[in-house]
Design a protein around this motif. Structure first.
Motif, PDB file in Angstrom:
ATOM      1  N   HIS A 126       0.790  -1.438   0.016  1.00  0.00           N
ATOM      2  CA  HIS A 126      -0.084  -0.006  -0.102  1.00  0.00           C
ATOM      3  C   HIS A 126       0.779   1.219   0.036  1.00  0.00           C
ATOM      4  CE1 HIS A 126      -3.086  -2.766   0.429  1.00  0.00           C
ATOM      5  NE2 HIS A 126      -2.403  -3.432   1.431  1.00  0.00           N
ATOM      6  N   GLU A 142      -2.043   0.040   7.878  1.00  0.00           N
ATOM      7  CA  GLU A 142      -1.144  -0.852   7.080  1.00  0.00           C
ATOM      8  C   GLU A 142      -0.080  -0.195   6.509  1.00  0.00           C
ATOM      9  OE1 GLU A 142      -3.491  -3.557   4.374  1.00  0.00           O
ATOM     10  OE2 GLU A 142      -1.528  -4.789   4.014  1.00  0.00           O
ATOM     11  N   HIS A 195       2.691  -7.348   4.402  1.00  0.00           N
ATOM     12  CA  HIS A 195       1.239  -6.729   4.377  1.00  0.00           C
ATOM     13  C   HIS A 195       0.807  -7.019   5.933  1.00  0.00           C
ATOM     14  CE1 HIS A 195      -0.191  -5.719   0.212  1.00  0.00           C
ATOM     15  NE2 HIS A 195       1.201  -6.238   0.011  1.00  0.00           N
ATOM     16  N   PHE A 196      -0.416  -6.363   6.250  1.00  0.00           N
ATOM     17  CA  PHE A 196      -1.131  -6.774   7.528  1.00  0.00           C
ATOM     18  C   PHE A 196      -2.494  -7.067   7.277  1.00  0.00           C
ATOM     19  CE2 PHE A 196       2.664  -4.604   9.126  1.00  0.00           C
ATOM     20  CZ  PHE A 196       2.985  -5.540  10.397  1.00  0.00           C
ATOM     21  N   GLU A 287       1.294 -11.891   4.896  1.00  0.00           N
ATOM     22  CA  GLU A 287       0.427 -11.117   5.726  1.00  0.00           C
ATOM     23  C   GLU A 287       0.860 -11.368   7.221  1.00  0.00           C
ATOM     24  OE1 GLU A 287      -2.166  -9.203   4.881  1.00  0.00           O
ATOM     25  OE2 GLU A 287      -2.645  -9.730   2.811  1.00  0.00           O
TER      26      GLU A 287
HETATM   27 ZN   LIG Z   1      -2.248  -5.334   2.162  1.00  0.00          ZN
END
Ligand SMILES: [Zn+2]
Length: 328
Positions: A126, A142, A195-196, A287
């Motif tokens: 992102h 995030e 990512h989260f 993730e």
């Molecule tokens: Zn993400």
């Protein structure tokens, strides 16, 4: 004609003969009993027709028929197709045999040796107008967290003498194919997208998920649910050239999250991810935890925990490099 040198006159190494296949619907299956020796394993039934184990020098897989979910070396792995019971044998899809079980149980087998990784590209998910997942109560998003973790991993790996690049090093929007293009331009050896996660209206789900680009002829793990659209692709993407090493890299990172961070194991999954599709080096997407989880998000909000995440990612990349070294 000049005499052939000794090297030239030696016959090429015999290619392994393809295992006989059997088509069920759109999927080609092979016998696990026949596949086991190729996987360097022996097959042991724990419950005839239902549960079996593959036991090898490099690993152990626990498999149930009629399921896509297996355990390899204690980690939760989603196959691309369910295992099928058949007349005292179990059948596994040819793609799962070659592109999931083989890299997990016999990493490097049948693959050209790869040099030690020197260039690592980290991809903080992102950025800019795209904040990613948000936890409003804690005031975290995030895009900020992924950049913070990526910078921490960079410092750790640079201390090892590796060259480490980030696909973004500020709060800017970078399109997904551009992130893979950055890896290509840098001649990256490893690509890790950070990512989260979050689930709407669920404050309990927590843990790690590790994704590789789905192999040709397989659908995304989440495309099996009721009403989900089968997203199988019958063509290979550039990222599929590295299916084998993608899985080895994913397994190394997965192991560190579960062992070192004690993350809940949500599994190694497949997805047709745009950021991994154009890659020309092994790559995965992690993730790293759930921002929607009360408990996990509170931890992720602390720099100390993000440092632990970064240490796990760096260790996973080092472990992957060690596997490559053993194979060489
Ligand atoms: Zn993400």
């Amino acid at each position: 004609m000049p005499p052939a040198s000794a090297a030239e006159s030696r016959p090429p190494p015999a290619a392994e003969k393809a295992l006989p296949g059997r088509r069920i619907g759109r999927v080609e299956y092979v016998s696990l009993a026949a596949a086991a020796p190729r996987l360097g394993c022996r097959l042991v039934w724990r419950e005839p027709g239902r549960r079996l184990e593959l036991i090898g020098a490099d690993g152990r897989a626990e498999i149930e028929t009629e399921s896509r979910e297996i355990t390899v070396n204690g980690l939760r792995i989603f196959l691309g197709d369910p295992v099928v019971a058949s007349e005292g044998d179990a059948l596994v899809s040819r793609v799962d045999h070659e592109r999931c079980l083989l890299p997990l149980l016999r990493p490097g087998h049948g693959q050209a040796a790869r040099p030690a990784p020197r260039v690592i590209v980290l991809d903080p998910g992102h950025g800019g107008s795209d904040p990613g997942k948000i936890n409003e109560r804690l005031g975290i998003n995030e895009k900020t967290l992924t950049l913070d973790v990526a910078r921490r991993v960079k410092r750790l790996l640079e201390a090892d003498g590796l060259r480490v690049l980030l696909t973004r090093d500020d709060d800017s929007f970078v399109a997904l194919p551009q992130r893979a293009a950055a890896a290509r331009a840098a001649k990256a050896d490893v690509f890790v997208s950070l990512h989260f996660n979050a689930v709407p209206r669920d404050t309990r789900t927590s843990g790690v998920e590790v994704y590789t680009f789905a192999p040709r002829f397989q659908r995304s793990t989440n495309a099996w649910g009721p009403g989900a659209k089968d997203d199988t692709e019958d063509y290979a993407s550039p990222g599929n050239r590295h299916d084998h090493w993608n899985v080895v890299l994913a397994h190394a990172l997965h192991r560190r999250f579960v062992d070192d961070l004690k993350s809940d194991d949500r599994g190694k999954k497949l997805m047709h991810l745009a950021v991994l599709r154009p890659l020309d080096c092994p790559g995965v997407l992690v993730e790293c935890g759930f921002l929607s989880s009360e408990a996990e998000a509170r931890k992720i909000a602390t720099p100390a925990h993000r440092q632990r995440i970064a240490v796990a990612v760096a260790a996973g990349i080092r472990d992957y490099a060690a596997v490559l070294g053993r194979v060489r």
